[in-house]
Design a protein around this motif. Structure first.
Motif, short mmCIF file in Angstrom:
data_model
loop_
_atom_site.label_atom_id
_atom_site.label_comp_id
_atom_site.label_asym_id
_atom_site.label_seq_id
_atom_site.Cartn_x
_atom_site.Cartn_y
_atom_site.Cartn_z
N GLU A 56 53.60 29.57 38.18
CA GLU A 56 55.16 30.32 37.84
C GLU A 56 55.46 30.78 36.23
O GLU A 56 54.47 30.28 35.36
N GLY A 57 56.34 30.59 35.47
CA GLY A 57 56.64 30.87 34.52
C GLY A 57 56.71 32.54 34.01
O GLY A 57 56.14 32.80 35.01
N SER A 58 57.21 32.51 32.40
CA SER A 58 56.22 33.62 32.14
C SER A 58 54.73 33.40 30.98
O SER A 58 54.11 33.00 31.62
N GLY A 59 54.49 34.97 32.53
CA GLY A 59 52.86 35.11 31.89
C GLY A 59 52.35 34.67 33.73
O GLY A 59 50.47 34.94 33.60
N GLY A 60 53.32 34.02 34.17
CA GLY A 60 52.67 33.72 35.97
C GLY A 60 52.69 34.65 36.73
O GLY A 60 52.50 36.86 36.65
N GLY A 61 52.11 34.86 37.95
CA GLY A 61 51.89 35.23 38.72
C GLY A 61 51.08 35.27 39.71
O GLY A 61 50.68 33.84 39.91
N TYR A 62 50.34 36.18 40.63
CA TYR A 62 49.61 35.30 41.90
C TYR A 62 47.87 35.97 41.33
O TYR A 62 47.93 36.50 40.13
N ARG A 63 46.87 34.48 41.31
CA ARG A 63 45.51 34.73 40.69
C ARG A 63 44.63 33.93 41.32
O ARG A 63 44.84 33.98 42.53
N LEU A 64 43.80 35.48 41.95
CA LEU A 64 42.14 35.05 42.58
C LEU A 64 42.32 33.78 42.46
O LEU A 64 41.67 33.97 41.24
N THR A 65 41.62 33.20 43.71
CA THR A 65 41.05 31.96 43.53
C THR A 65 39.72 32.47 44.25
O THR A 65 38.83 31.05 44.38
N ILE A 66 39.31 33.43 44.91
CA ILE A 66 38.00 33.96 45.33
C ILE A 66 36.63 34.46 45.09
O ILE A 66 37.48 35.14 43.99
N ASP A 67 35.84 34.10 45.16
CA ASP A 67 35.01 35.12 44.96
C ASP A 67 35.23 36.36 45.59
O ASP A 67 34.87 36.90 46.69
N PRO A 68 35.15 37.20 44.76
CA PRO A 68 35.37 38.79 45.53
C PRO A 68 34.05 39.78 46.13
O PRO A 68 33.68 40.23 47.35
N SER A 69 32.78 38.99 45.81
CA SER A 69 31.72 39.26 46.52
C SER A 69 31.10 39.00 47.83
O SER A 69 29.86 38.97 48.41
N VAL A 70 31.96 37.28 48.10
CA VAL A 70 31.72 36.47 48.75
C VAL A 70 32.90 36.79 50.15
O VAL A 70 31.97 37.00 51.75
#
Length: 139
Positions: A56-70
């Motif tokens: 949340e908040g300034s500089g917030g957003g969605y963050r990847l939590t998975i390993d894209p190679s998996v």
């Protein structure tokens, strides 16, 4: 197949591409080419499944939590679109005397289920990282 699957894959690949693996719904929407409200709906499903997290908040957003190679496209398909190949209506009526009309619904359901299994099998060989790699190969 529904467009939510495509938006989900695009969003995950985009996040995997970013150095911080994080972006706002507005940034994702611009990259995908759709409205940010639609992105937030898709991202909500990905968040519930543990693929992304939010800040949340300034500089917030969605963050990847998975390993894209998996994570594979089959994983994303199961979360976002499983069952979408099966039509909501199928012709025929089990109560009909005609062998075609009385069995068409059941037979078509089996055909669509098999097609979906094959699609998931095909998708299981491609990870989010693979898609990103294919994109980089376009440069």
């Amino acid at each position: 197949m529904n467009s939510e699957f495509t938006i989900a894959v695009h969003s995950l690949v985009y996040l995997a591409h970013l150095p911080e693996n994080m972006a706002s719904s507005e940034m994702i929407a611009i990259n995908v080419g759709t409205h940010s409200a639609r992105v937030r709906k898709v991202m909500s499903g990905l968040r519930r499944s543990g693929y992304v997290d939010t800040r949340e908040g300034s500089g917030g957003g969605y963050r990847l939590t998975i390993d894209p190679s998996v994570v594979t496209l089959a994983d994303v398909y199961r979360v976002m679109a499983q069952g979408s190949l099966i039509p909501s209506w199928c012709s025929g009526d089990p109560g009909m005397e005609c062998v075609v009309g009385s069995n068409m619904n059941q037979v078509m359901f089996r055909i669509f289920c098999e097609a979906e299994k094959q699609l998931e099998s095909h998708f299981s060989h491609t990870t989010i990282q693979d898609v990103l790699g294919q994109i980089h190969a376009c440069e």
